[in-house]
Design an enzyme around this catalytic site. Structure first.
Site, mmCIF file in Angstrom:
data_model
loop_
_atom_site.group_PDB
_atom_site.id
_atom_site.type_symbol
_atom_site.label_atom_id
_atom_site.label_comp_id
_atom_site.label_asym_id
_atom_site.label_seq_id
_atom_site.Cartn_x
_atom_site.Cartn_y
_atom_site.Cartn_z
ATOM 1 N N HIS A 52 0.841 -1.195 0.000
ATOM 2 C CA HIS A 52 0.000 0.000 0.000
ATOM 3 C C HIS A 52 0.879 1.250 0.000
ATOM 4 O O HIS A 52 1.964 1.258 0.604
ATOM 5 C CB HIS A 52 -0.891 0.014 1.240
ATOM 6 C CG HIS A 52 -1.985 -1.014 1.197
ATOM 7 N ND1 HIS A 52 -2.830 -1.165 0.124
ATOM 8 C CD2 HIS A 52 -2.366 -1.951 2.106
ATOM 9 C CE1 HIS A 52 -3.689 -2.130 0.362
ATOM 10 N NE2 HIS A 52 -3.425 -2.639 1.563
ATOM 11 N N CYS A 91 -0.006 2.208 -5.080
ATOM 12 C CA CYS A 91 -0.921 3.254 -5.530
ATOM 13 C C CYS A 91 -0.305 4.634 -5.329
ATOM 14 O O CYS A 91 0.571 4.828 -4.483
ATOM 15 C CB CYS A 91 -2.235 3.171 -4.749
ATOM 16 S SG CYS A 91 -3.261 1.764 -5.195
#
Length: 805
Positions: A394, A443
């Site tokens: 993440h 991301c």
């Protein structure tokens, strides 16, 4: 009784959370509490089901209840356990020769009056041993081959054992690696010509041959790096124009209606082309200027031979050393769990090792461990060293700065809970490195919980920085979940190109073009390249050590510290059994321990050596410990198809998160054996201490008081002993990003720390629980093909986000 009393399910969750494997996230606890809204719901039952799914043993559950002082639940479970059937000895798969004697053993404890029923497949065995704990197959014949299982019951309850596979070993007349479905009915299959190891240059024609004799005639199927090669079904494999993607291992499967055999492994190495039709030559025109011109050559003639007075050759760049830190975060405590980082880190590790990188590969790091790992990584850097940092997990991007999220980041995390990539870059520049490469597979959407503008400090104009982002600004990165193992989209394409002898930016441009040709990624994910690299530096550049031999030696020792496995050893038990205890590394913080019976006296019928009594803080899936195969032990990437010897099978146990080991690793080897004239099983135990293996020596769990010194004490390096080689291969044998400062938000001053000072990530309250979907299960065991990424039929339903918040 756990739903209503003061010592209830919440206290049980807290007690079980002492072990990382059984720790529940806030989302899971909230889901438990909501069960009270369902008339048939039970928070305690839901919690117990989760603990059971994670392999929580009954002994640990009883330990938690004693700690809670819940006497009612403790008495109930103790009484229930004594009345339950428990299998103490599982039947083991065996291989034996024709006419020999095979004994399958299954033993259980529980209430009196236990009875046994043996089955071969779905058919009950009705002979005299089919209702005994030991099933005897003698003399062994072809009809005995198959899968066996034992059913234990006492009338009120029953329990099935695990399956055991009985196989006949190959007859003396068959070739090695050959299996037959119908013994004696047809002639055997014999490979008469094996494929040979070759070295070729790019553009050459590669020809490999494998011939066999069999009746019926054999068929052929070629494999490259364990993946089938389409359209190659002949005894001869021909590749008209080889490139670097064709290097690797080749094998041929030969088979007919009754037999199957595998050829020897042939290794193909691909070097640079020796024949070219054009070349770029750099002409030195003095100290102040250079000119690049193109020289035409005739096809088939080396340019150096053609030119009478050739200009100086193009400048060759080199590295004083090459170091890589690879981090893959999957098992997040408060966020969606990921599946691709394990295979992505593993594949990139192997590829970088081929280019002589010193690689440290780590999975599932918390905030403190990531900070410490980066500090140790920076200690390996020096003038002229190539440094590469890869992160899969993440992440997010705010105001031009990229942040990597550790596994213990709270629900509403900010930059204070994460690591700023640009701060790492500023510290790398202080080392005067030759090349700085960042590959960020995460991301890059904005984090609405973070309005701080982090100022990482002034970047120097070094013209040696390359950022390869898996996706564009304000976009998500995806992973593709296949039938076996997930891969990130980025790595699926990068692994085809990363070993190319090209300038790093050229190589990444080609990766971006490959991704752009894939229909499923178009409009969803596109690689973004930012670089100020002015020289033609490649990841394949050769290493030329600097004149500072002391600095090189210290760096080599520091890297070696994190990759030392315990020595393989032989354990001698009083009964005369000799057991080999071996070790293998899957990652720098994941180790596999295996036991293998080397010798046993003739009077001992069967025996196995199991590992037990590990420290409570060790991260071990007890449900998958002491397994017969690496796959069953949970090791998806360090896989052996068969144990080396049918007579000496191995048991494997996988240990994760070694970076959290705070003292020497100790455990017990428990030998279970049975004498041929006795029914009762005998046990012997030997305690073992193996020190601090692999990365645990670096004490990454400890805060770093100084950014220039490691937590590992180097006073003992003079007495540093390297272990004997394990039977496995260890982990290693092996445009500038200027921050954009918006008009809103508060500024954060530069700091030597990678994040704001703090001791650990503490979960915080969030206003939006339950945002994420349940994590998808991780399957095994192969990665996506290296040479067919463009041909893969991606489906958008196979893709999952690396959710950032």
């Amino acid at each position: 009784m756990l739903d209503i009393c003061s010592c209830g399910w919440r206290q049980l969750a807290n007690a079980a959370g002492e072990h990382p494997q059984f720790r529940c996230s806030e989302k899971e606890l909230t889901s438990c509490s909501l069960q009270v809204l369902d008339p048939a719901g039970s928070p305690a039952r839901t919690l117990l089901a989760w603990l059971a799914d994670r392999g929580c043993p009954m002994d640990f559950l009883l330990h938690c209840l004693r700690k809670m002082d819940n006497k009612e639940a403790l008495q109930f479970l103790t009484t229930t356990v004594s009345e339950q059937i428990r299998i103490t000895v599982q039947p083991q798969s065996q291989q034996a020769s024709l006419g020999s004697r095979v004994v399958l053993t299954c033993r259980a404890s529980g209430p009196p009056g236990l009875s046994y029923q043996w089955f071969k497949g779905k058919e009950e065995i009705l002979n005299e041993t089919g209702s005994l704990p030991e099933l005897v197959l003698c003399p062994l014949g072809p009809a005995h081959q198959g899968y066996y299982i034992c059913r234990i019951n006492n009338g009120g309850q029953c329990l099935f054992s695990t399956w055991a596979h009985v196989r006949l070993v190959h007859s003396a007349g068959s070739s090695p690696g050959c299996s037959s479905l119908f013994p004696g009915s047809v002639s055997g299959l014999q490979i008469s010509q094996q494929p040979q190891t070759q070295a070729a240059s790019e553009g050459d024609v590669l020809v490999m041959k494998c011939k066999a004799e069999a009746n019926p005639p054999p068929q052929y199927e070629w494999y490259h790096n364990k993946m089938p090669i389409p359209q190659q079904k002949a005894c001869s494999l021909k590749i008209p124009c080889v490139t670097t993607e064709h290097r690797g291992e080749y094998r041929c499967k030969v088979f007919n209606l009754y037999h199957e055999a595998w050829s020897d492994t042939a290794t193909v190495t691909i070097g640079p082309s020796s024949v070219t039709d054009a070349s770029w030559v750099e002409v030195d025109r003095g100290l102040e200027s250079q000119e690049v011109q193109r020289s035409k050559t005739r096809v088939g003639i080396n340019p150096v031979q053609q030119m009478a007075c050739p200009p100086p050759a193009a400048k060759n760049f080199y590295a004083t050393d090459k170091v890589a830190l690879l981090i893959g975060n999957m098992n997040y405590l408060h966020h969606t769990q990921l599946t691709a980082p394990i295979s992505d880190v593993h594949e990139l590790t192997n590829l970088l090792r081929q280019m002589d990188f010193k690689v440290v590969s780590l999975l599932d790091l918390n905030w403190q461990e990531m900070n410490s790992a980066v500090t140790e990584f920076l200690l390996l850097l020096d003038k002229g060293v190539y440094g590469l940092l890869y992160f899969a997990g993440h992440g997010y991007e705010n105001y031009g700065n990229s942040f990597m999220v550790p596994i213990d980041a709270p629900d509403s995390y900010t930059s204070a809970h994460c690591l700023c990539v640009q701060r790492i870059l500023t510290r790398m520049q202080e080392k005067k490195t030759g090349l700085n490469v960042f590959l960020l597979d995460m991301c890059r959407k904005r984090n609405p919980n973070d309005d701080l503008i982090v100022q990482p400090g002034t970047l120097k104009v070094t013209a040696n920085i390359v950022f390869g982002y898996a996706t564009c600004v304000d976009a998500e990165a995806y992973e593709v979940k296949r039938e076996d193992v997930s891969n990130g989209i980025f790595i699926s394409f990068l692994k085809k190109r990363v070993c190319e002898d090209e300038k790093v930016t050229v190589m990444l441009d080609r990766v971006a073009e490959d991704m752009g040709r894939c229909a499923i990624t178009r409009g969803r994910q596109a690689l973004e390249l930012r670089s100020n690299l002015s020289e033609r530096r490649s990841l394949t550049d050769r290493i030329q050590p600097s004149d500072s031999s002391a600095s090189d030696s210290a760096r080599n020792l520091q890297w070696a510290v994190a990759h030392v496995l315990p020595e393989s050893r032989c354990l001698h038990f009083d009964c005369g059994v000799k057991v080999q205890l071996g070790f293998a590394a899957e990652f720098s913080n994941i180790m596999v321990i295996y036991t293998r019976i080397l010798e046993k006296p003739a009077e001992i019928d069967s025996c196995c050596a199991q590992l037990t009594d590990f420290p409570q803080e060790m991260d071990i899936d007890l449900k998958k410990s002491n397994q017969e195969t690496l796959f069953e032990a949970g090791c998806l990437l360090l896989i052996k198809e068969e144990v080396p010897s049918p007579e000496a099978q191995s048991l494997y146990t996988r240990i994760r998160n070694l970076q959290r080991l705070k003292r020497d690793l100790t455990f017990t080897v428990c030998l279970h054996y049975t004498y041929s004239n006795m029914d009762e099983e005998v046990q012997e135990r030997l305690p073992v201490t193996v020190g601090k293996p692999l990365v645990s020596k670096l004490n990454l769990h400890e805060p770093r008081t100084s950014r220039s010194c490691s937590a590992y004490s180097y006073s003992s390096l003079d007495s540093f002993n390297y272990p004997e080689c394990s039977s496995f291969t260890s982990v290693d044998s092996a445009v500038n990003t200027w921050p954009y400062h918006g008009q809103t938000g508060s500024a954060v001053s530069p700091s030597n720390s990678l994040t704001s000072p703090r001791s650990a990530n503490v979960p915080e309250e969030t206003d939006s629980p339950g945002i994420f979907d349940s994590p998808q299960p991780l399957t095994s065991s192969k990665s996506l093909p290296h040479c067919q990424v463009n041909e893969i039929n991606y489906k958008f339903s196979d893709m999952y986000n690396f959710h950032s918040f």
